[in-house]
Design a protein around this motif. Structure first.
Motif, PDB file in Angstrom:
ATOM      1  N   GLY A  31       0.809  -1.207   0.000  1.00  0.00           N
ATOM      2  CA  GLY A  31       0.000   0.000   0.000  1.00  0.00           C
ATOM      3  C   GLY A  31       0.845   1.261   0.000  1.00  0.00           C
ATOM      4  N   THR A  54      -0.818   4.847   3.296  1.00  0.00           N
ATOM      5  CA  THR A  54      -0.901   3.881   2.209  1.00  0.00           C
ATOM      6  C   THR A  54      -1.996   4.241   1.227  1.00  0.00           C
ATOM      7  OG1 THR A  54      -2.521   2.421   3.276  1.00  0.00           O
ATOM      8  CG2 THR A  54      -0.217   2.097   3.870  1.00  0.00           C
ATOM      9  N   THR A  88      -4.878  -1.291  -1.958  1.00  0.00           N
ATOM     10  CA  THR A  88      -4.376  -2.191  -2.997  1.00  0.00           C
ATOM     11  C   THR A  88      -5.382  -3.276  -3.302  1.00  0.00           C
ATOM     12  OG1 THR A  88      -3.247  -3.487  -1.298  1.00  0.00           O
ATOM     13  CG2 THR A  88      -1.972  -1.790  -2.399  1.00  0.00           C
TER      14      THR A  88
END
Length: 436
Positions: free
Chosen positions: A298, A433, A436
């Motif tokens: 991330g 982050t 993802t």
């Protein structure tokens, strides 16, 4: 004939009136779509009718991996599994070097194909056919990877050259169709041609000199993306697509740990201690998955997205691509260590070689994850706590001569504790982050 009564539990909307249920349902769906949605569907349908479409630079937003890319990855699942067999059969330094070298070659074959598709994937008939041809090359590499003797290594080289030829054909198509991308394409094209030529020459050279030429060929190949990334007006990579594809390869390699649990429990005869060891191995694999996708992966994606689409000279793209090589190799080694630990789950001790494979594999993965966070996010203090502590603790634990369940239990405690630490750091704002 009298009509039958309709049961009360069947909704009226499900009744086919005058035999027009299916058509009526389709009409209702079309009627429910907005004009913009219908226009988009018509555009997609019109595009799919064109079997051949010239390559263009892919920069559309919200692009994701295609079904063809996922199908292509299936061949690499087999390749990684055969590479793991190399290490599983020879847990010595010689076996580890062979395993690392062969997996590195396959990883680069995948990564270089991914870099081309990232920019120029048209998903037309020509692209599909050359991709499927390249997939045949991957199958050939997988079939010969675990026994590279004088004869089999020739087939491995031929399969790799086939992948290079497919890639060269793709870049030649893009060269012809996208004149603005030619400065970016040139380094790739020259490097892939030169690398393929070295591999062709290796066919006439006996082993082990052949393997030296393989290394030279891959090194030459690597110059392509490195030089292209330093062009001032180079065509950028697609920053949403890139982390998704490399994340999928991480999933692919992590699948080996899941397969290790299945194989280990089966071959271990379902003994209670074997089952417990298998459960702990799955917990470790889950912790690695969580650690990558919610933390280091991330962090990496966030930096890529911050770089944007129009800057290619920062070295970020190169670093992101190449740092996934030790990620892939280390996680494949972890799968081998976990499988052997499960199979011998009922033994009083685990061999030093298996403990080394597991400890070094996890240690290298955690060190790489730390490097990703330190370089791409410059979160040095957070990195020292985790995964930095794990880099030291996991190999130290694996040095201790313990029974497999106890050893894996200690490793699992460290990995899960590390994930919890990372989550706490993220919640506190010490780590930032992207999803993802």
């Amino acid at each position: 004939m009298p009509s039958l009564p309709v049961p009360a539990f069947i909704p009226a909307s499900c009744i086919d009136v005058a035999g027009s249920g299916t058509h009526s349902g389709m009409s209702q769906q079309q009627a429910g779509a907005t004009p913009e949605e219908r226009a988009e569907l018509d555009r997609e349908d019109e595009e799919e009718r064109e079997l051949i479409r010239p390559p263009d630079v892919n920069q559309e937003s919200n692009r994701s991996a295609t079904r063809l890319e996922l199908f292509f990855d299936l061949a690499f699942v087999l390749f990684v599994a055969r590479c793991a067999d190399i290490l599983a059969e020879d847990e010595t330094w010689v076996g580890a070097l062979r395993f690392t070298a062969v997996l590195a070659i396959g990883w680069w074959a995948w990564a270089s194909s991914t870099l081309y598709a990232n920019r120029f994937d048209t998903d037309d008939a020509v692209f599909r056919l050359i991709t499927l041809l390249g997939m045949a090359g991957v199958v050939g590499m997988a079939a010969s990877a675990d026994k590279l003797d004088a004869t089999t290594s020739r087939w491995f080289a031929i399969a790799y050259v086939l992948l290079r030829v497919v890639l060269i054909v793709g870049y030649l198509r893009a060269w012809r169709s996208v004149p603005d991308a030619r400065r970016t394409i040139r380094p790739y094209l020259l490097a892939h041609c030169a690398g393929a030529a070295v591999w062709v020459i290796s066919l006439a050279v006996p082993t082990p000199a052949r393997y030296v030429l393989w290394g030279i060929g891959v090194a030459v190949d690597l110059l392509g993306p490195t030089l292209a990334a330093r062009l001032e007006d180079g065509i950028p990579l697609h920053m949403e697509h890139l982390p998704e594809r490399f994340g999928l390869f991480v999933i692919l390699v992590l699948g080996e740990s899941v397969a290790a649990a299945v194989t280990g429990v089966h071959d271990g005869g379902w003994k209670p201690s074997v089952v417990v060891t298998g459960a702990l191995a799955l917990l470790i694999a889950a912790a690695v998955w969580w650690s990558y996708f919610d933390l280091s992966g991330g962090v990496a994606k966030r930096r890529l997205l911050q770089e944007g689409h129009d800057r290619t000279r920062q070295g970020v793209h190169d670093f992101y691509v190449y740092v996934h090589l030790p990620v892939a190799i280390s996680l494949a080694a972890v799968a081998v260590g976990l499988e052997h630990a499960i199979v011998h789950g009922a033994d009083a001790h685990l061999s030093a070689s298996t403990r080394s494979v597991l400890g070094i594999g996890l240690g290298v993965y955690l060190a790489t994850a730390a490097l990703i966070q330190a370089v791409l996010a410059r979160q040095f203090r957070a990195v020292l706590l985790w995964p930095g502590a794990g880099v030291v603790l996991v190999p130290l634990v694996c040095l201790i001569d313990l029974s497999p369940p106890i050893l894996l239990a200690l490793v699992a405690v460290i990995m899960v504790g590390g994930v919890m630490t990372g989550i706490a750091q993220h919640r506190a704002g010490e780590i930032r982050t992207a999803k993802t």
